[in-house]
Design an enzyme around this catalytic site. Structure first.
Site, PDB file in Angstrom:
ATOM      1  N   ASN A 206     -58.730  19.321  11.513  1.00  0.00           N
ATOM      2  CA  ASN A 206     -58.499  19.258  12.959  1.00  0.00           C
ATOM      3  C   ASN A 206     -59.542  18.403  13.666  1.00  0.00           C
ATOM      4  OD1 ASN A 206     -56.184  20.673  12.936  1.00  0.00           O
ATOM      5  ND2 ASN A 206     -57.001  22.569  13.767  1.00  0.00           N
TER       6      ASN A 206
ATOM      7  N   GLY B  60     -54.074   8.603  25.170  1.00  0.00           N
ATOM      8  CA  GLY B  60     -53.341   9.392  26.154  1.00  0.00           C
ATOM      9  C   GLY B  60     -54.284  10.149  27.065  1.00  0.00           C
TER      10      GLY B  60
ATOM     11  N   CYS C 226     -55.406  24.597  19.015  1.00  0.00           N
ATOM     12  CA  CYS C 226     -56.269  24.290  17.870  1.00  0.00           C
ATOM     13  C   CYS C 226     -57.406  23.318  18.160  1.00  0.00           C
ATOM     14  CB  CYS C 226     -55.414  23.765  16.725  1.00  0.00           C
ATOM     15  SG  CYS C 226     -54.461  25.064  15.949  1.00  0.00           S
TER      16      CYS C 226
HETATM   17  C1  UDX Z   1     -52.674  20.479  15.432  1.00  0.00           C
HETATM   18  C2  UDX Z   1     -52.690  19.843  14.039  1.00  0.00           C
HETATM   19  O1  UDX Z   1     -51.923  18.642  14.057  1.00  0.00           O
HETATM   20  C3  UDX Z   1     -52.153  20.834  13.002  1.00  0.00           C
HETATM   21  O2  UDX Z   1     -52.243  20.273  11.703  1.00  0.00           O
HETATM   22  C4  UDX Z   1     -52.989  22.116  13.087  1.00  0.00           C
HETATM   23  O3  UDX Z   1     -52.549  23.096  12.189  1.00  0.00           O
HETATM   24  C5  UDX Z   1     -52.948  22.678  14.494  1.00  0.00           C
HETATM   25  O4  UDX Z   1     -53.400  21.683  15.434  1.00  0.00           O
HETATM   26  P1  UDX Z   1     -50.834  20.872  17.321  1.00  0.00           P
HETATM   27  O5  UDX Z   1     -51.964  21.371  18.163  1.00  0.00           O
HETATM   28  O6  UDX Z   1     -49.585  21.647  17.289  1.00  0.00           O
HETATM   29  O7  UDX Z   1     -51.322  20.710  15.796  1.00  0.00           O
HETATM   30  O8  UDX Z   1     -50.415  19.434  17.830  1.00  0.00           O
HETATM   31  P2  UDX Z   1     -50.700  17.900  17.569  1.00  0.00           P
HETATM   32  O9  UDX Z   1     -49.404  17.227  17.434  1.00  0.00           O
HETATM   33  O10 UDX Z   1     -51.681  17.660  16.496  1.00  0.00           O
HETATM   34  O11 UDX Z   1     -51.310  17.482  18.974  1.00  0.00           O
HETATM   35  C6  UDX Z   1     -52.468  18.106  19.532  1.00  0.00           C
HETATM   36  C7  UDX Z   1     -52.799  17.497  20.866  1.00  0.00           C
HETATM   37  O12 UDX Z   1     -53.262  16.157  20.697  1.00  0.00           O
HETATM   38  C8  UDX Z   1     -51.608  17.371  21.845  1.00  0.00           C
HETATM   39  O13 UDX Z   1     -52.066  17.685  23.144  1.00  0.00           O
HETATM   40  C9  UDX Z   1     -51.193  15.930  21.750  1.00  0.00           C
HETATM   41  O14 UDX Z   1     -50.566  15.479  22.913  1.00  0.00           O
HETATM   42  C10 UDX Z   1     -52.550  15.279  21.567  1.00  0.00           C
HETATM   43  N1  UDX Z   1     -52.511  13.968  20.917  1.00  0.00           N
HETATM   44  C11 UDX Z   1     -52.024  13.832  19.645  1.00  0.00           C
HETATM   45  C12 UDX Z   1     -53.050  12.890  21.589  1.00  0.00           C
HETATM   46  O15 UDX Z   1     -53.502  13.011  22.738  1.00  0.00           O
HETATM   47  N2  UDX Z   1     -53.089  11.680  20.963  1.00  0.00           N
HETATM   48  C13 UDX Z   1     -52.639  11.529  19.703  1.00  0.00           C
HETATM   49  O16 UDX Z   1     -52.749  10.419  19.207  1.00  0.00           O
HETATM   50  C14 UDX Z   1     -52.059  12.611  19.028  1.00  0.00           C
END
Ligand code: UDX
Length: 450
Positions: A213, A271, A278
């Site tokens: 993470n 973004g 998480c």
């Molecule tokens: C994350 C991990 O991906 C996952 O493997 C773990 O078990 C739990 O945490 P999640 O929190 O569901 O999963 O979402 P994720 O798609 O990873 O996005 C997390 C946050 O990062 C979101 O707010 C998303 O909008 C943001 N994000 C993601 C960005 O701002 N930029 C990115 O490039 C990717």
């Protein structure tokens, strides 16, 4: 196998449904009777694509039951999975729920003559399973871990919005075990799931989750730092920069004359900041854990710092466009921390709305899945929930895109011109074609493009 999962939150319920779909019998243990009734009736307490459908299938097959009696469930189960919350308290991890549940499980195992493996699935800092759960289990059960009972740490890597497919088709399963018998039991539990299984010790499994993470959060904050530099330099769009960077064949190999396009590059974008249950919690917990171990996690501290100020870049863009926000009508599109979920935990929308209100703006919000604000610090009477995107946008002075919902992606420059006098669109997720919007005369700004 018979399995008990303690905790009917996101991780607990998704894991329970998936294990039941693999043919195990699962008890989902929770305290909230209303929630348990809902689960038993085939209704998921939260929105997650595909979950309810699978829940109904396993209920129909009699493979899942939500119960409140932990004692009975645990004593009957070969595998007992702890999936309770490990929230942040004063920027460090709060393990109190792990302690309570470990004691209850130990007490339930006191009279049992058979072998059980206790598995910590909740995200915990390295050492917590063996230093906290293990002694409590031994004391309350009167049994020896490694002899009478097994102990494992098995982190989850589920992404909200894709959790069902992630869990059905995992990219890896990490099994950190105290002893061989525990790992063998978990390998049996996950027999139906075809992927690489990494068997390791407990501390390594705990650290793997934090590192995974933290790596993703670091990459996001790095991409947001680059975005800030692009915005303030002017004349650079971060999207074009990433396109050029991503084509490095070490990131994006060419195999048989074709680009591989790794999923990671599709995932990573600049973004208005990461949110969710998480990344924010885990990065802070690791910083504080490192501090206690005498290590200053300088990089991670910066990752956290960049992310906490990233949502406010949206306000900075807005002010450049509108100057003063007093009495300006602002439409905030998106409350969930990401699309395909109704979860608003640590969503960038929260600090954005708070700042808008403190600057005297009139705030209207619309999210396809979130219909109320759970953050108590926001005066809810000052926020209007629109029933659809049209109502949120109509006659507004500016629109802020905070969540990349597909519904917003479909909005065209013509739509904004129809609903607004002088359309200003601040794109926090870069979902629109900049050139198309600029050509249509929209005052368009976004993360990575100023
Ligand atoms: C994350 C991990 O991906 C996952 O493997 C773990 O078990 C739990 O945490 P999640 O929190 O569901 O999963 O979402 P994720 O798609 O990873 O996005 C997390 C946050 O990062 C979101 O707010 C998303 O909008 C943001 N994000 C993601 C960005 O701002 N930029 C990115 O490039 C990717």
């Amino acid at each position: 196998m018979k399995v008990t999962i303690v905790g009917t939150g996101y991780v607990g319920l998704v894991t329970g449904v998936i294990l039941a779909s693999a043919g195990h019998f699962v008890y989902c243990v929770g305290r909230n009777k209303e929630k348990l009734q809902k689960i038993n009736a085939g209704t998921s307490p939260f929105f997650e694509p595909g979950l309810e459908k699978l829940l109904r299938i396993v209920l129909k097959k009699g493979l899942l039951k939500a119960v409140s009696d932990i004692q009975n469930a645990v004593s009957q189960s070969e595998v007992i999975i702890i999936a309770v919350g490990t929230p942040t308290l004063n920027d460090a991890i709060d393990l109190s729920q792990i302690e309570i549940v470990s004691k209850q499980i130990g007490e339930a195992l006191r009279q049992s003559n058979s072998y059980h493996v206790v598995v910590v699935k909740s995200t915990v800092v390295p050492g917590a399973t063996e230093k906290i759960a293990l002694p409590i289990l031994e004391k309350s059960s009167g049994k020896k871990v490694g002899k009478d009972i097994g102990l494992s740490m098995n982190p989850e890597f589920l992404r909200e919005g894709q959790a069902v497919s992630d869990a059905l088709h995992p990219d890896r399963i990490v099994i950190g075990s105290h002893d061989e018998k525990s790992s063998k039991t978990l390998l049996k539990l996950y027999k139906e799931f075809v992927c690489l299984k990494v068997v390791t010790n407990i501390k390594t499994a705990e650290m793997t989750k934090y590192t995974a993470n933290s790596l993703l959060a670091t990459m996001i904050s790095f991409s947001n730092e680059i975005a800030r530099i692009c915005e303030d330099t002017g004349g650079i769009d971060v999207i074009d920069v990433w396109r050029g960077v991503h084509l490095d064949s070490r990131l994006n190999p060419i195999i048989k004359e074709k680009r591989v396009e790794p999923g990671f590059l599709k995932y990573l974008f600049s973004g208005c900041g990461y949110g969710g249950s998480c990344f924010p919690k885990d990065t802070k917990a690791l910083v504080s854990y490192a501090q206690k171990a005498g290590i200053e996690a300088q990089l991670l501290q910066s990752v956290v710092k960049i992310n906490s100020s990233q949502p406010l870049r949206m306000i900075a863009h807005l002010k450049k466009a509108l100057k003063n926000l007093e009495r300006k009508k602002i439409a905030v599109l998106g409350l969930a921390f990401k699309p395909e979920t109704d979860d608003t935990r640590e969503s960038p929308a929260i600090p954005i709305i708070k700042t808008l209100l403190s600057e005297g703006a009139v705030v209207r919000v619309y999210d396809p899945k979130v219909k109320h604000l759970v953050d108590s610090n926001i005066d809810k009477s000052l926020v209007t929930f629109s029933k659809n995107v049209q109502d949120a946008v109509i006659n507004s002075d500016a629109v802020l895109i905070v969540t990349a919902w597909d519904e917003y992606k479909k909005l065209t420059p013509e739509f904004f011109w129809k609903k607004m006098k002088n359309p200003v669109v601040i794109d926090g997720r870069r979902i629109y074609n900049k050139d198309k919007f600029l050509k249509a005369g929209i005052l368009y700004r976004g993360i990575g493009y100023g």
